[in-house]
Scaffold this motif. Structure first.
Motif, PDB file in Angstrom:
ATOM      1  N   ARG A  74      13.113  33.596  49.828  1.00 37.21           N
ATOM      2  CA  ARG A  74      13.344  35.027  49.645  1.00 37.21           C
ATOM      3  C   ARG A  74      14.789  35.220  49.220  1.00 37.21           C
ATOM      4  NH1 ARG A  74      16.052  37.086  54.094  1.00 37.21           N
ATOM      5  NH2 ARG A  74      16.072  35.764  55.946  1.00 37.21           N
ATOM      6  N   ARG A  75      14.991  36.165  48.378  1.00 36.31           N
ATOM      7  CA  ARG A  75      16.330  36.398  47.875  1.00 36.31           C
ATOM      8  C   ARG A  75      17.230  36.990  48.952  1.00 36.31           C
ATOM      9  NH1 ARG A  75      15.870  38.906  41.767  1.00 36.31           N
ATOM     10  NH2 ARG A  75      15.285  36.965  40.731  1.00 36.31           N
ATOM     11  N   GLN A  76      18.453  36.518  48.981  1.00 32.76           N
ATOM     12  CA  GLN A  76      19.456  37.110  49.842  1.00 32.76           C
ATOM     13  C   GLN A  76      20.159  38.230  49.083  1.00 32.76           C
ATOM     14  OE1 GLN A  76      19.521  35.959  52.895  1.00 32.76           O
ATOM     15  NE2 GLN A  76      18.258  34.147  52.540  1.00 32.76           N
ATOM     16  N   ASN A  77      20.800  39.111  49.819  1.00 27.51           N
ATOM     17  CA  ASN A  77      21.538  40.211  49.200  1.00 27.51           C
ATOM     18  C   ASN A  77      23.025  40.044  49.463  1.00 27.51           C
ATOM     19  OD1 ASN A  77      19.381  42.048  48.185  1.00 27.51           O
ATOM     20  ND2 ASN A  77      18.783  42.007  50.326  1.00 27.51           N
ATOM     21  N   LEU A  78      23.790  39.928  48.386  1.00 27.78           N
ATOM     22  CA  LEU A  78      25.250  39.906  48.480  1.00 27.78           C
ATOM     23  C   LEU A  78      25.758  41.230  47.945  1.00 27.78           C
ATOM     24  CD1 LEU A  78      28.033  38.502  48.899  1.00 27.78           C
ATOM     25  CD2 LEU A  78      27.833  37.690  46.526  1.00 27.78           C
ATOM     26  N   VAL A  79      26.497  41.959  48.774  1.00 25.56           N
ATOM     27  CA  VAL A  79      27.053  43.243  48.360  1.00 25.56           C
ATOM     28  C   VAL A  79      28.569  43.100  48.262  1.00 25.56           C
ATOM     29  CG1 VAL A  79      27.246  45.706  48.848  1.00 25.56           C
ATOM     30  CG2 VAL A  79      25.191  44.445  49.550  1.00 25.56           C
ATOM     31  N   LEU A  80      29.092  43.333  47.075  1.00 29.16           N
ATOM     32  CA  LEU A  80      30.540  43.317  46.853  1.00 29.16           C
ATOM     33  C   LEU A  80      31.083  44.682  47.254  1.00 29.16           C
ATOM     34  CD1 LEU A  80      30.449  41.706  43.298  1.00 29.16           C
ATOM     35  CD2 LEU A  80      30.622  40.517  45.511  1.00 29.16           C
ATOM     36  N   VAL A  81      31.816  44.742  48.354  1.00 30.40           N
ATOM     37  CA  VAL A  81      32.372  46.000  48.850  1.00 30.40           C
ATOM     38  C   VAL A  81      33.844  46.021  48.444  1.00 30.40           C
ATOM     39  CG1 VAL A  81      32.772  47.456  50.859  1.00 30.40           C
ATOM     40  CG2 VAL A  81      30.748  45.985  50.766  1.00 30.40           C
ATOM     41  N   MET A  82      34.150  46.794  47.405  1.00 28.17           N
ATOM     42  CA  MET A  82      35.456  46.697  46.756  1.00 28.17           C
ATOM     43  C   MET A  82      36.289  47.962  46.941  1.00 28.17           C
ATOM     44  SD  MET A  82      35.052  43.662  45.261  1.00 28.17           S
ATOM     45  CE  MET A  82      36.316  43.555  44.000  1.00 28.17           C
ATOM     46  N   ASP A  83      37.500  47.768  47.405  1.00 29.20           N
ATOM     47  CA  ASP A  83      38.510  48.825  47.395  1.00 29.20           C
ATOM     48  C   ASP A  83      38.976  48.973  45.948  1.00 29.20           C
ATOM     49  OD1 ASP A  83      40.809  50.351  47.519  1.00 29.20           O
ATOM     50  OD2 ASP A  83      41.844  49.083  48.979  1.00 29.20           O
ATOM     51  N   THR A  84      38.685  50.112  45.330  1.00 36.25           N
ATOM     52  CA  THR A  84      39.086  50.319  43.928  1.00 36.25           C
ATOM     53  C   THR A  84      40.112  51.439  43.798  1.00 36.25           C
ATOM     54  OG1 THR A  84      37.103  51.697  43.596  1.00 36.25           O
ATOM     55  CG2 THR A  84      36.974  49.387  42.914  1.00 36.25           C
ATOM     56  N   GLY A  85      40.822  51.718  44.889  1.00 34.67           N
ATOM     57  CA  GLY A  85      41.924  52.666  44.820  1.00 34.67           C
ATOM     58  C   GLY A  85      43.120  52.069  44.105  1.00 34.67           C
ATOM     59  N   ARG A  86      44.135  52.893  43.875  1.00 30.78           N
ATOM     60  CA  ARG A  86      45.273  52.425  43.086  1.00 30.78           C
ATOM     61  C   ARG A  86      46.097  51.350  43.787  1.00 30.78           C
ATOM     62  NH1 ARG A  86      47.135  58.015  43.776  1.00 30.78           N
ATOM     63  NH2 ARG A  86      48.739  58.145  45.384  1.00 30.78           N
ATOM     64  N   ASN A  87      45.906  51.185  45.108  1.00 32.12           N
ATOM     65  CA  ASN A  87      46.564  50.062  45.786  1.00 32.12           C
ATOM     66  C   ASN A  87      46.231  48.736  45.118  1.00 32.12           C
ATOM     67  OD1 ASN A  87      47.425  51.941  47.648  1.00 32.12           O
ATOM     68  ND2 ASN A  87      46.843  50.718  49.432  1.00 32.12           N
ATOM     69  N   MET A  88      44.977  48.610  44.635  1.00 29.38           N
ATOM     70  CA  MET A  88      44.532  47.346  44.058  1.00 29.38           C
ATOM     71  C   MET A  88      45.050  47.138  42.633  1.00 29.38           C
ATOM     72  SD  MET A  88      43.029  45.917  46.540  1.00 29.38           S
ATOM     73  CE  MET A  88      42.181  44.531  45.801  1.00 29.38           C
ATOM     74  N   ALA A  89      45.755  48.127  42.095  1.00 30.24           N
ATOM     75  CA  ALA A  89      46.403  47.956  40.792  1.00 30.24           C
ATOM     76  C   ALA A  89      47.838  47.473  40.949  1.00 30.24           C
ATOM     77  CB  ALA A  89      46.389  49.276  40.014  1.00 30.24           C
ATOM     78  N   ALA A  90      48.274  47.327  42.205  1.00 33.94           N
ATOM     79  CA  ALA A  90      49.646  46.899  42.476  1.00 33.94           C
ATOM     80  C   ALA A  90      49.787  45.396  42.264  1.00 33.94           C
ATOM     81  CB  ALA A  90      50.029  47.281  43.905  1.00 33.94           C
ATOM     82  N   THR A  91      51.009  44.916  42.418  1.00 38.43           N
ATOM     83  CA  THR A  91      51.314  43.501  42.240  1.00 38.43           C
ATOM     84  C   THR A  91      51.046  42.728  43.521  1.00 38.43           C
ATOM     85  OG1 THR A  91      53.041  44.073  40.648  1.00 38.43           O
ATOM     86  CG2 THR A  91      53.123  41.858  41.576  1.00 38.43           C
ATOM     87  N   ALA A  92      50.447  41.555  43.379  1.00 34.58           N
ATOM     88  CA  ALA A  92      50.164  40.696  44.525  1.00 34.58           C
ATOM     89  C   ALA A  92      51.333  39.751  44.785  1.00 34.58           C
ATOM     90  CB  ALA A  92      48.881  39.903  44.266  1.00 34.58           C
ATOM     91  N   THR A  93      51.175  38.925  45.802  1.00 35.74           N
ATOM     92  CA  THR A  93      52.233  37.987  46.186  1.00 35.74           C
ATOM     93  C   THR A  93      52.648  37.096  45.029  1.00 35.74           C
ATOM     94  OG1 THR A  93      51.188  37.946  48.376  1.00 35.74           O
ATOM     95  CG2 THR A  93      52.887  36.296  47.943  1.00 35.74           C
ATOM     96  N   SER A  94      51.679  36.665  44.230  1.00 35.12           N
ATOM     97  CA  SER A  94      51.935  35.720  43.139  1.00 35.12           C
ATOM     98  C   SER A  94      52.586  36.359  41.918  1.00 35.12           C
ATOM     99  CB  SER A  94      50.618  35.081  42.707  1.00 35.12           C
ATOM    100  OG  SER A  94      49.729  36.085  42.218  1.00 35.12           O
ATOM    101  N   GLY A  95      52.628  37.683  41.875  1.00 37.75           N
ATOM    102  CA  GLY A  95      53.106  38.375  40.675  1.00 37.75           C
ATOM    103  C   GLY A  95      51.975  38.828  39.781  1.00 37.75           C
ATOM    104  N   GLU A  96      50.748  38.346  40.032  1.00 40.80           N
ATOM    105  CA  GLU A  96      49.570  38.830  39.314  1.00 40.80           C
ATOM    106  C   GLU A  96      49.177  40.191  39.891  1.00 40.80           C
ATOM    107  OE1 GLU A  96      46.984  34.865  38.788  1.00 40.80           O
ATOM    108  OE2 GLU A  96      47.812  35.160  40.793  1.00 40.80           O
ATOM    109  N   THR A  97      48.293  40.902  39.205  1.00 40.02           N
ATOM    110  CA  THR A  97      47.814  42.152  39.791  1.00 40.02           C
ATOM    111  C   THR A  97      46.742  41.844  40.832  1.00 40.02           C
ATOM    112  OG1 THR A  97      46.029  42.529  38.198  1.00 40.02           O
ATOM    113  CG2 THR A  97      48.224  43.374  37.617  1.00 40.02           C
TER     114      THR A  97
END
Length: 295
Positions: A74-97
């Motif tokens: 039987r198929r399992q269900n994977l739900v991607l629960v994503m924060d898509t607010g502008r916080n996630m457009a900021a810079t990460a530790t590595s310098g990538e977004t």
């Protein structure tokens, strides 16, 4: 426009050895126990596989342990629960977004889930509201989901509201699923803790934090940085202040430790990602934590 999923798959192969990818795929498969007896193919043995699944004849021929894979009953269900607010457009530790790291993580686990025939869906939101996108098990469907995340996460997006997104999941998602929560560094207060306890009773939850950038300057001269959440600037002279830097380090370490402990107490396996190159090993570690916690 270039395919986001193709970019994810290319980086998976670039940043990880084949053995590591096999470990991640085996780690994902090992958290789901339901299956049929319909043989699919063979793959390399990874820790957590059942010994009874080893194909001893194939192992003798190839000189390394190989296990049989089966088509899921039987198929399992994977739900991607994503924060898509502008916080996630900021810079990460590595310098990538943070957005690029979040898309890489969601795309990598979603791709592996789809390869197993599992259904992948998306719940994404910010302060303006939450939207759910239907499930599917094809690469084209996963590409569509990743594009929705890419489209929503901008510096002009509303502020992040993970509690609102998770509240929608608690009300609107009826079928038991595995939730991959992807967000930025945050503190878990009493209200969020109560919500997560409710969700934990309904679903399996694994949690990825995309680490914040280092706001302080460690050497040389600093430049001003922009706070996307509060729409304000942190002046360079503050970033160069040694006393503030020490306090910042203590505060950041304390919050990360508190968040990890709170999630652990709630029975939620978590991992923190600082870069796209850390995604595949980070996901494998996350799946291993979740598998062991379920024993």
């Amino acid at each position: 426009m270039a395919s986001l999923l193709l970019r994810v798959k290319t980086k998976m192969n670039l940043f990880a050895h084949r053995r590591t990818l096999d470990l991640l795929e085996g780690g994902y498969a090992s958290v789901h126990h339901g299956r049929s007896h319909d043989f699919d193919d063979l793959r390399a043995y990874v820790p957590g596989d059942e010994v009874k699944d080893i194909d001893w004849k194939a192992t003798a021929r190839h000189g390394e342990p190989l296990v049989k894979r089966y088509i899921a009953s039987r198929r399992q269900n994977l739900v991607l629960v994503m924060d898509t607010g502008r916080n996630m457009a900021a810079t990460a530790t590595s310098g990538e977004t943070k957005k690029d790291i979040a898309i890489m993580a969601a795309g990598a686990l979603g791709y592996i889930a789809a390869k197993h025939g599992d259904v992948v869906s998306l719940v994404a939101g910010d302060e303006s509201g939450t939207r759910a996108y239907p499930g599917g098990a094809t690469e084209a469907h996963l590409e569509m989901l990743l594009r929705q995340v890419d489209r929503r996460v901008t510096l002009d997006a509303p502020r992040s509201d993970l509690s609102g997104v998770l509240s929608w999941v608690a009300r609107g998602l009826r079928r038991r699923s595995m939730l991959l929560v992807v967000t930025d560094d945050l503190a878990i207060d009493d209200a969020l803790g109560r919500l997560l306890r409710r969700l934990r009773a309904q679903h399996e939850i694994v949690w990825l934090t995309v680490g914040d950038a280092d706001l302080m300057t460690r050497s040389g001269h600093a430049a001003d940085v922009y706070d996307v959440q509060e729409i304000s600037t942190l002046p360079a002279y503050l970033r160069e202040n040694r006393q503030l830097r020490d306090e910042f380090d203590r505060s950041a370490e304390r919050q990360r430790g508190d968040t990890e402990r709170e999630l652990q107490l709630l029975g939620i396996s978590s991992e923190r990602l600082d870069s796209q190159s850390a995604v595949v090993p980070g996901l494998f570690t996350l799946m291993e934590k979740h598998r062991r916690a379920g024993r």
